[in-house]
Scaffold this motif. Structure first.
Motif, PDB file in Angstrom:
ATOM      1  N   LEU A 267      -0.913 -11.448   0.765  1.00 54.21           N
ATOM      2  CA  LEU A 267      -0.444 -10.881   2.017  1.00 54.21           C
ATOM      3  C   LEU A 267      -0.198  -9.387   1.825  1.00 54.21           C
ATOM      4  O   LEU A 267       0.254  -8.955   0.763  1.00 54.21           O
ATOM      5  CB  LEU A 267       0.848 -11.563   2.473  1.00 54.21           C
ATOM      6  N   ILE A 268      -0.489  -8.602   2.859  1.00 55.44           N
ATOM      7  CA  ILE A 268      -0.343  -7.155   2.801  1.00 55.44           C
ATOM      8  C   ILE A 268       0.954  -6.757   3.496  1.00 55.44           C
ATOM      9  O   ILE A 268       1.159  -7.054   4.679  1.00 55.44           O
ATOM     10  CB  ILE A 268      -1.538  -6.458   3.472  1.00 55.44           C
ATOM     11  N   LEU A 269       1.832  -6.101   2.773  1.00 52.25           N
ATOM     12  CA  LEU A 269       3.085  -5.615   3.335  1.00 52.25           C
ATOM     13  C   LEU A 269       2.840  -4.368   4.189  1.00 52.25           C
ATOM     14  O   LEU A 269       1.841  -3.666   3.992  1.00 52.25           O
ATOM     15  CB  LEU A 269       4.048  -5.264   2.206  1.00 52.25           C
ATOM     16  N   PRO A 270       3.738  -4.068   5.122  1.00 51.36           N
ATOM     17  CA  PRO A 270       3.634  -2.784   5.827  1.00 51.36           C
ATOM     18  C   PRO A 270       3.627  -1.645   4.812  1.00 51.36           C
ATOM     19  O   PRO A 270       4.400  -1.644   3.851  1.00 51.36           O
ATOM     20  CB  PRO A 270       4.893  -2.765   6.699  1.00 51.36           C
ATOM     21  N   ALA A 271       2.765  -0.672   5.039  1.00 56.49           N
ATOM     22  CA  ALA A 271       2.572   0.398   4.059  1.00 56.49           C
ATOM     23  C   ALA A 271       3.768   1.346   4.006  1.00 56.49           C
ATOM     24  O   ALA A 271       4.514   1.500   4.974  1.00 56.49           O
ATOM     25  CB  ALA A 271       1.309   1.180   4.399  1.00 56.49           C
ATOM     26  N   LEU A 272       3.914   1.989   2.847  1.00 59.02           N
ATOM     27  CA  LEU A 272       4.815   3.136   2.696  1.00 59.02           C
ATOM     28  C   LEU A 272       3.922   4.372   2.570  1.00 59.02           C
ATOM     29  O   LEU A 272       3.473   4.719   1.478  1.00 59.02           O
ATOM     30  CB  LEU A 272       5.683   2.986   1.446  1.00 59.02           C
ATOM     31  N   PRO A 273       3.628   5.042   3.672  1.00 52.74           N
ATOM     32  CA  PRO A 273       2.626   6.109   3.639  1.00 52.74           C
ATOM     33  C   PRO A 273       3.137   7.445   3.129  1.00 52.74           C
ATOM     34  O   PRO A 273       2.336   8.349   2.878  1.00 52.74           O
ATOM     35  CB  PRO A 273       2.197   6.226   5.100  1.00 52.74           C
TER      36      PRO A 273
ATOM     37  N   GLY B 216      -4.159  11.553   6.219  1.00 53.78           N
ATOM     38  CA  GLY B 216      -3.801  10.198   5.809  1.00 53.78           C
ATOM     39  C   GLY B 216      -4.817   9.545   4.892  1.00 53.78           C
ATOM     40  O   GLY B 216      -4.850   8.318   4.772  1.00 53.78           O
ATOM     41  N   THR B 217      -5.620  10.339   4.193  1.00 53.53           N
ATOM     42  CA  THR B 217      -6.678   9.795   3.330  1.00 53.53           C
ATOM     43  C   THR B 217      -6.141   8.818   2.288  1.00 53.53           C
ATOM     44  O   THR B 217      -6.696   7.728   2.107  1.00 53.53           O
ATOM     45  CB  THR B 217      -7.435  10.955   2.632  1.00 53.53           C
ATOM     46  N   ASP B 218      -5.075   9.181   1.593  1.00 53.23           N
ATOM     47  CA  ASP B 218      -4.601   8.345   0.486  1.00 53.23           C
ATOM     48  C   ASP B 218      -4.141   6.955   0.950  1.00 53.23           C
ATOM     49  O   ASP B 218      -4.584   5.940   0.406  1.00 53.23           O
ATOM     50  CB  ASP B 218      -3.482   9.051  -0.275  1.00 53.23           C
ATOM     51  N   PRO B 219      -3.238   6.863   1.936  1.00 52.87           N
ATOM     52  CA  PRO B 219      -2.856   5.522   2.392  1.00 52.87           C
ATOM     53  C   PRO B 219      -4.009   4.762   3.042  1.00 52.87           C
ATOM     54  O   PRO B 219      -4.049   3.527   2.993  1.00 52.87           O
ATOM     55  CB  PRO B 219      -1.716   5.777   3.388  1.00 52.87           C
ATOM     56  N   LEU B 220      -4.959   5.494   3.626  1.00 56.30           N
ATOM     57  CA  LEU B 220      -6.137   4.828   4.196  1.00 56.30           C
ATOM     58  C   LEU B 220      -6.915   4.104   3.097  1.00 56.30           C
ATOM     59  O   LEU B 220      -7.340   2.951   3.276  1.00 56.30           O
ATOM     60  CB  LEU B 220      -7.021   5.859   4.893  1.00 56.30           C
ATOM     61  N   ILE B 221      -7.090   4.753   1.952  1.00 62.83           N
ATOM     62  CA  ILE B 221      -7.811   4.128   0.835  1.00 62.83           C
ATOM     63  C   ILE B 221      -7.030   2.930   0.302  1.00 62.83           C
ATOM     64  O   ILE B 221      -7.602   1.869   0.031  1.00 62.83           O
ATOM     65  CB  ILE B 221      -8.076   5.162  -0.269  1.00 62.83           C
ATOM     66  N   SER B 222      -5.718   3.081   0.161  1.00 63.09           N
ATOM     67  CA  SER B 222      -4.905   1.958  -0.314  1.00 63.09           C
ATOM     68  C   SER B 222      -5.016   0.758   0.624  1.00 63.09           C
ATOM     69  O   SER B 222      -5.162  -0.389   0.185  1.00 63.09           O
ATOM     70  CB  SER B 222      -3.443   2.387  -0.451  1.00 63.09           C
ATOM     71  N   ALA B 223      -4.965   1.022   1.926  1.00 64.29           N
ATOM     72  CA  ALA B 223      -5.087  -0.062   2.901  1.00 64.29           C
ATOM     73  C   ALA B 223      -6.457  -0.723   2.816  1.00 64.29           C
ATOM     74  O   ALA B 223      -6.568  -1.952   2.890  1.00 64.29           O
ATOM     75  CB  ALA B 223      -4.843   0.478   4.309  1.00 64.29           C
TER      76      ALA B 223
ATOM     77  N   PRO C  37       0.838  -1.215   0.000  1.00 61.88           N
ATOM     78  CA  PRO C  37       0.000   0.000   0.000  1.00 61.88           C
ATOM     79  C   PRO C  37       0.869   1.259   0.000  1.00 61.88           C
ATOM     80  O   PRO C  37       1.841   1.367   0.758  1.00 61.88           O
ATOM     81  CB  PRO C  37      -0.798  -0.111   1.305  1.00 61.88           C
ATOM     82  N   LEU C  38       0.487   2.212  -0.861  1.00 61.88           N
ATOM     83  CA  LEU C  38       1.229   3.458  -1.001  1.00 61.88           C
ATOM     84  C   LEU C  38       0.265   4.639  -0.941  1.00 61.88           C
ATOM     85  O   LEU C  38      -0.932   4.489  -1.173  1.00 61.88           O
ATOM     86  CB  LEU C  38       1.966   3.490  -2.340  1.00 61.88           C
ATOM     87  N   GLY C  39       0.814   5.802  -0.663  1.00 63.56           N
ATOM     88  CA  GLY C  39      -0.012   7.008  -0.621  1.00 63.56           C
ATOM     89  C   GLY C  39       0.841   8.192  -0.249  1.00 63.56           C
ATOM     90  O   GLY C  39       2.038   8.219  -0.538  1.00 63.56           O
ATOM     91  N   ALA C  40       0.236   9.165   0.375  1.00 68.34           N
ATOM     92  CA  ALA C  40       0.975  10.334   0.851  1.00 68.34           C
ATOM     93  C   ALA C  40       0.222  10.938   2.027  1.00 68.34           C
ATOM     94  O   ALA C  40      -0.998  10.817   2.120  1.00 68.34           O
ATOM     95  CB  ALA C  40       1.126  11.376  -0.261  1.00 68.34           C
ATOM     96  N   VAL C  41       0.954  11.574   2.904  1.00 67.43           N
ATOM     97  CA  VAL C  41       0.364  12.322   4.011  1.00 67.43           C
ATOM     98  C   VAL C  41       0.279  13.774   3.556  1.00 67.43           C
ATOM     99  O   VAL C  41       1.307  14.436   3.374  1.00 67.43           O
ATOM    100  CB  VAL C  41       1.217  12.193   5.288  1.00 67.43           C
ATOM    101  N   GLU C  42      -0.934  14.252   3.308  1.00 62.70           N
ATOM    102  CA  GLU C  42      -1.112  15.605   2.789  1.00 62.70           C
ATOM    103  C   GLU C  42      -2.505  16.120   3.139  1.00 62.70           C
ATOM    104  O   GLU C  42      -3.426  15.336   3.379  1.00 62.70           O
ATOM    105  CB  GLU C  42      -0.935  15.626   1.269  1.00 62.70           C
ATOM    106  N   PRO C  43      -2.692  17.443   3.169  1.00 63.23           N
ATOM    107  CA  PRO C  43      -3.997  18.018   3.492  1.00 63.23           C
ATOM    108  C   PRO C  43      -5.088  17.570   2.531  1.00 63.23           C
ATOM    109  O   PRO C  43      -4.888  17.534   1.314  1.00 63.23           O
ATOM    110  CB  PRO C  43      -3.745  19.524   3.385  1.00 63.23           C
ATOM    111  N   HIS C  44      -6.234  17.225   3.098  1.00 65.97           N
ATOM    112  CA  HIS C  44      -7.426  16.855   2.333  1.00 65.97           C
ATOM    113  C   HIS C  44      -8.597  17.694   2.825  1.00 65.97           C
ATOM    114  O   HIS C  44      -9.514  17.195   3.484  1.00 65.97           O
ATOM    115  CB  HIS C  44      -7.726  15.360   2.475  1.00 65.97           C
TER     116      HIS C  44
END
Length: 251
Positions: A66-72, A40-47, A26-33
């Motif tokens: 299997l789900i790897l630890p995320a790169l948020p 954390g919206t983007d990595p939340l959706i990926s997860a 799972p990938l994403g970014a920590v940014e204002p929404h």
């Protein structure tokens, strides 16, 4: 379903039951929404996609997901005018993704799928480059579900296809489906519809939300978001991810 929950011997035994191991990153970014949704919206959706896909294939006789630890953390600069963004550079993200893949490939686990929900162009381009780097260095074709590709986008909502969907109805609905307590619903309901053609704005050289007219770090119509829409969209996203998992397993 979580790779990190397994013991080392259990990981060594992956594939011994005849099921092909496929690992989701799972990938994403920590940014204002916007003023209403979590950074954390983007990595939340990926997860959310990964959990649903792994659950759907839990008893599948052909694959073991299997789900790897995320790169948020991702490349995110467009929302720099607002508090909360945490950006890493393109080379940092590229190195993280390619190093993680190399480590797994070296252990005999080459079937990896990148699951990303942050669509800033520089971030997306970096992930594409990482896929190519893994191919060239290791002769391994990892999976990459690119939701911005026309074929994938056509299966998603009208708001998503319009490009006016940062923290709008599309993304906010997905957060409401999985983590409703993280949405400031009172504020959400007061936000006016703000149509912004983000792809066209980017093509015109605009590189920040304020220049695009997104003075509250959102566009689209978050007030129209519902958990029901979020679940419906997750169903579609999960279907696409399952297809990508099967394609990756077959390589």
């Amino acid at each position: 379903m979580n790779f990190a929950d397994l013991t080392s011997p259990a990981i060594a035994a992956l594939g011994s039951d005849g099921r092909v191991p496929v690992l989701l990153l799972p990938l994403g970014a920590v940014e204002p929404h916007g003023p209403h949704a979590p950074v954390g919206t983007d990595p939340l959706i990926s997860a959310g996609m990964c959990v649903r896909a792994a659950d759907r294939l839990r008893d599948d006789p052909a694959v073991r997901v299997l789900i790897l630890p995320a790169l948020p953390y991702g490349v995110t600069r467009y929302a720099a005018a607002f508090p909360g963004g945490i950006s890493v550079g393109e080379e940092t993200l590229h190195a993280l993704v390619t190093d993680v893949c190399a480590s797994l490939i070296g252990q005999g686990l080459p079937r990896i799928v990148l699951v990303n929900n942050h669509f800033e162009p520089e971030h997306v381009a970096t992930l594409r480059r990482a896929v190519e780097t893994v191919r060239c260095r290791h002769e391994v074709e990892i999976g990459h579900l690119e939701l911005t590709r026309r074929r994938a986008a056509a299966r998603l909502t009208e708001e998503f296809r319009s490009g006016s969907c940062h923290a709008g109805q599309y993304e906010t609905s997905l957060v409401l489906a999985d983590e409703p307590d993280l949405v400031d619903v009172e504020t959400m309901r007061e936000l006016p519809n703000l149509p912004v053609d983000m792809p066209s704005s980017m093509a015109a050289g605009q590189r920040d939300f304020v220049a695009m007219g997104m003075t509250d770090a959102y566009c689209g119509s978050p007030a129209e978001a519902t958990a029901e829409e979020g679940e419906a969209v997750f169903e579609t996203l999960t279907g696409m991810l399952v297809e990508t998992i099967r394609e990756t397993a077959a390589r």
